[in-house]
Scaffold this motif. Structure first.
Motif, PDB file in Angstrom:
ATOM      1  N   ALA A  19       0.810  -1.217   0.000  1.00 30.81           N
ATOM      2  CA  ALA A  19       0.000   0.000   0.000  1.00 30.81           C
ATOM      3  C   ALA A  19       0.844   1.268   0.000  1.00 30.81           C
ATOM      4  N   GLY A  20       2.171   1.146   0.097  1.00 32.11           N
ATOM      5  CA  GLY A  20       3.042   2.313   0.066  1.00 32.11           C
ATOM      6  C   GLY A  20       3.402   2.872   1.415  1.00 32.11           C
ATOM      7  N   ARG A 218      -1.747  -1.356 -11.705  1.00 31.39           N
ATOM      8  CA  ARG A 218      -1.486  -1.172 -10.278  1.00 31.39           C
ATOM      9  C   ARG A 218      -1.786  -2.435  -9.472  1.00 31.39           C
ATOM     10  N   ASP A 221      -1.847  -2.337  -5.486  1.00 28.86           N
ATOM     11  CA  ASP A 221      -3.056  -1.981  -4.736  1.00 28.86           C
ATOM     12  C   ASP A 221      -3.910  -3.217  -4.469  1.00 28.86           C
ATOM     13  N   THR A 222      -4.006  -4.090  -5.477  1.00 35.48           N
ATOM     14  CA  THR A 222      -4.785  -5.311  -5.297  1.00 35.48           C
ATOM     15  C   THR A 222      -4.173  -6.204  -4.232  1.00 35.48           C
ATOM     16  N   ALA A 224      -2.361  -5.195  -1.757  1.00 36.22           N
ATOM     17  CA  ALA A 224      -2.583  -4.551  -0.462  1.00 36.22           C
ATOM     18  C   ALA A 224      -3.936  -4.936   0.110  1.00 36.22           C
ATOM     19  N   VAL A 225      -4.970  -4.936  -0.749  1.00 33.30           N
ATOM     20  CA  VAL A 225      -6.298  -5.352  -0.308  1.00 33.30           C
ATOM     21  C   VAL A 225      -6.281  -6.825   0.081  1.00 33.30           C
ATOM     22  N   PRO A 257      -9.343   1.086  -0.273  1.00 33.15           N
ATOM     23  CA  PRO A 257      -9.256   0.207  -1.438  1.00 33.15           C
ATOM     24  C   PRO A 257     -10.495  -0.678  -1.520  1.00 33.15           C
TER      25      PRO A 257
END
Length: 400
Positions: A19-20, A218, A221-222, A224-225, A257
């Motif tokens: 997620a950064g 991206r 992001d996926t 991260a979820v 997200p």
């Protein structure tokens, strides 16, 4: 116990890295990982802000990263059951002593995490009038988080107790104390079926997430979820498939997200209604939530009935599955709700709701969802019992 902590910390760290969060200032990443662990076991992390006498901040966050929660529950339950799997009987005193030793270690972990999960960040005022006022009056707004230690210890210990009790109820190999033999046939099959149902939704979510990561931009992001909040999406999808309704809203530049269709439904001027109908208005594939719920809940009914004594009547299977499914949906409604907000104003400009502010919330119409779960459980339990009886009779005919 140690394996559970390592697994939870690893999943939280990987999810936050995707997620950064590794780029957060002041080497805050480890503390954010610890705060994620705290919230995953029901602990209370409080948001705080300070902008001096000329400005005001307001922030709050309530969400459980259920991927981390589920990982810890599975690993800790397996470690708890491992010494018991070859035992025929176990005394209540011995079982309580074994659980007590785990609880002491868990308490130490909660205390350490509670003291470590504290951090403060400086918030940028961006560009324009707010930035000019901040420079003129020396305003340096900050936002941070601290842990409510008593609540974290209380809810963390309750979480552990729930995991250990559920592990005993689900496992068909683990012995029960001599005074509780009835649970083996009355509670264990239903508990096992509900855990299998929840895990099935997670597995389906993992498959969907991997497809999305492979086919869209991206992928971080996926992931991260996937690593932080996959059950936060998968388990409410179960309730929506049953016909339940959630209310929510996404406002401002901030968000969580989530699938694009859900974000579109929630970004309205007023509080949005989220159910299979409103989702299907934007994406017709959402009707598959109803199909998935019908197939998987009926499968849970069959699984429960196949683990019960054959002499039990179908109506009793129906009642047991109805109660179990209602309790499961109640749990999802309590742990799956989300609430987050942030606002900033300088000399009244911004009004805690301008370009730097935002809010996200999602909560179920809980008792309506529980009522629907009761109805679905009655039907699926009855049909599952008939299906299990037919399958058992057919297998006996094949053997003869």
């Amino acid at each position: 116990m140690l394996a559970g902590l390592v697994a939870m910390g690893g999943v939280a760290a990987l999810g936050l890295w995707a997620a950064g969060a590794a780029d957060l200032p002041d080497r805050a990443f480890p503390r954010v990982v610890v705060a994620t662990f705290v919230t995953s076991v029901g602990g209370a992390v409080e948001m705080s802000g300070d902008a001096g006498e000329l400005a005001a901040t307001d922030a709050g966050l309530t969400v459980m990263p259920l991927s981390v929660t589920l990982t810890g529950a599975l690993v800790i339950a397996r470690g708890f059951l491992r010494p018991l799997r070859h035992r025929a009987v176990v005394g209540a005193r011995e079982l309580a002593g074994w659980a007590g030793r785990i609880a002491v270690l868990w308490l130490l972990a909660l205390l350490g995490a509670g003291f470590a999960a504290r951090q403060t960040f400086e918030v940028s005022l961006g560009e324009g009038l707010l930035s000019d006022l901040g420079d003129l009056f020396g305003v340096r707004p900050t936002v941070g988080f601290t842990t409510d230690l008593p609540l974290t210890v209380l809810f963390g210990l309750l979480w552990l107790a729930g995991v250990l009790v559920l592990a005993l109820l689900v496992s068909h190999r683990a012995p029960l104390p001599g005074r509780l033999p009835g649970l083996r046939t009355s509670v264990r099959p239903a508990a096992y079926a509900m855990v299998a149902l929840l895990l099935a939704y997670v597995v389906v979510g993992v498959v969907v997430a991997l497809v999305v990561a492979a086919t869209r931009d991206r992928p971080a992001d996926t992931f991260a979820v996937l690593l932080l909040g996959l059950p936060n999406l998968a388990w409410p999808a179960l309730t929506i498939g049953l016909g339940a309704t959630w209310n929510g809203r996404v406002e401002g530049p901030f968000g969580l997200p989530m699938p694009r269709v859900l974000d579109e439904v929630l970004r309205t001027p007023d509080v949005s209604t989220v159910n299979v109908g409103t989702l299907a208005e934007r994406d017709g594939r959402m009707w598959w939530l109803l199909v998935a719920a019908a197939v998987l809940v009926l499968s849970a009914g069959f699984l429960m009935a196949s683990r019960c004594p054959a002499r039990l009547p179908a109506w009793l299977h129906a009642v047991r599955l109805a109660v179990a499914l209602a309790l499961t949906v109640l749990m999802i409604g309590l742990v799956g709700r989300v609430s987050a907000h942030y606002g900033l104003s300088v000399l009244g400009i911004g009004d805690l709701g301008g370009g730097l502010a935002g809010q996200v919330f999602l909560r179920p119409r809980l008792w309506g969802a529980v009522g629907l779960a009761l109805l679905w459980g009655l039907v699926a339990g009855f049909l599952g019992s008939l299906l299990a009886r037919w399958a058992g009779g057919r297998s006996r005919r094949v053997r003869h």
